[in-house]
Design a protein around this motif. Structure first.
Motif, short mmCIF file in Angstrom:
data_model
loop_
_atom_site.label_atom_id
_atom_site.label_comp_id
_atom_site.label_asym_id
_atom_site.label_seq_id
_atom_site.Cartn_x
_atom_site.Cartn_y
_atom_site.Cartn_z
N SER A 18 -46.40 46.61 -0.64
CA SER A 18 -46.17 45.35 -1.33
C SER A 18 -45.45 44.39 -0.39
CB SER A 18 -45.32 45.58 -2.58
OG SER A 18 -43.99 45.91 -2.20
N LEU A 19 -45.32 43.15 -0.83
CA LEU A 19 -44.57 42.18 -0.02
C LEU A 19 -43.11 42.60 0.12
CD1 LEU A 19 -46.00 38.77 -1.27
CD2 LEU A 19 -46.45 39.90 0.92
N ASP A 20 -42.61 43.33 -0.85
CA ASP A 20 -41.20 43.74 -0.82
C ASP A 20 -40.92 44.82 0.22
OD1 ASP A 20 -40.51 41.97 -2.84
OD2 ASP A 20 -40.89 43.43 -4.43
N SER A 55 -51.47 45.45 -4.83
CA SER A 55 -50.71 44.23 -4.57
C SER A 55 -51.59 43.03 -4.28
CB SER A 55 -49.73 44.44 -3.41
OG SER A 55 -48.66 45.26 -3.83
N GLN A 66 -51.57 35.73 -1.91
CA GLN A 66 -50.93 37.00 -1.58
C GLN A 66 -51.37 37.48 -0.21
OE1 GLN A 66 -48.55 38.16 -3.36
NE2 GLN A 66 -48.66 40.34 -3.79
N ALA A 83 -49.59 35.59 2.38
CA ALA A 83 -48.20 36.02 2.51
C ALA A 83 -48.09 37.29 3.35
CB ALA A 83 -47.58 36.23 1.13
N PHE A 84 -48.99 38.25 3.12
CA PHE A 84 -48.99 39.46 3.94
C PHE A 84 -49.27 39.11 5.40
CE2 PHE A 84 -49.73 42.03 0.02
CZ PHE A 84 -48.79 43.03 0.25
N LEU A 134 -46.28 37.73 7.20
CA LEU A 134 -45.32 38.76 7.61
C LEU A 134 -45.81 39.47 8.86
CD1 LEU A 134 -44.36 40.42 4.19
CD2 LEU A 134 -42.93 38.96 5.62
#
Length: 214
Positions: free
Chosen positions: A166-168, A186, A199, A202-203, A206
């Protein structure tokens, strides 16, 4: 293969009722570099039709379609690669029958011995996990983050982290040595294609911001 990227994996339940193509298109538009088609049904015609559609999508976005656990389907749809689990066929046979440039992935769980065997058989990347509680495979044995570092010391092949990503927790995996983040829920449990695209972006942000590990 690229040195780092987002690896989207389909789920036939999450992507039922016409969601497969628009959600996969969204993930690819968001930056996914690898897309694995995973469908365990016995409907060969449906699986071939969907795989062909996904291959075309991947080529549109400059990504690669990987077929899960089915060498014959990978050959039939001229996919860009194949992923095999430990009980899903011979890596050496797959390497011999696939195109020389095809991507061949191997599930290694949390075992460096399996990784070494896969590399000798011609694997292109090594997949480790699950690292976190997984809805896709809730009963799978847990893998320690240290396996990513240890695998990086033993092999130069890209390392794929899978299982509850997940992003977390993505940064933990990247810092531990993951080159690719394999994501199912996710991405594809989201309620709209637009959310899937955001999403994926966002991945990818990172991954792009992370420094390569030694």
């Amino acid at each position: 293969m690229l040195s780092r990227g987002l690896y989207a994996i389909t789920d036939s339940t999450l992507l039922a009722d016409g969601r497969l193509l628009p959600y996969c298109r969204a993930a690819l538009r968001g930056g996914a570099q690898l897309l694995q088609y995973r469908d365990k049904s016995d409907d060969h015609d449906k699986r071939l039709r969907e795989a062909l559609q996904l291959r075309e999508l991947c080529e549109t976005f400059g990504a690669r379609l990987i077929i899960n656990d089915d060498l014959e389907l990978a050959l039939a749809c001229q996919a860009h690669g194949l992923h095999l689990g430990q009980s899903d066929g011979s890596l050496a046979e797959a390497r011999a029958r696939l195109a020389p440039t095809a991507v061949l992935g191997a599930t290694c769980h949390a075992e460096l011995t399996l990784a070494a065997q896969a590399e000798r058989a011609g694997a292109s990347y090594l997949a480790f996990g699950r690292f976190f509680p997984s809805q896709t495979k809730p009963g799978a044995a847990a893998a320690p983050l240290s396996i990513l570092h240890d695998a990086g010391q033993a092999s130069r092949l890209p390392k794929v982290a899978i299982g509850g990503v997940s992003l977390d927790n993505a940064t933990q995996l990247i810092n531990a040595g993951a080159d690719y983040l394999a994501v199912v829920n996710s991405l594809f449990a989201l309620t709209t294609a637009q959310a899937v695209e955001r999403q994926a972006q966002a991945f990818c942000a990172l991954l792009a911001g992370a420094q390569p590990t030694d």
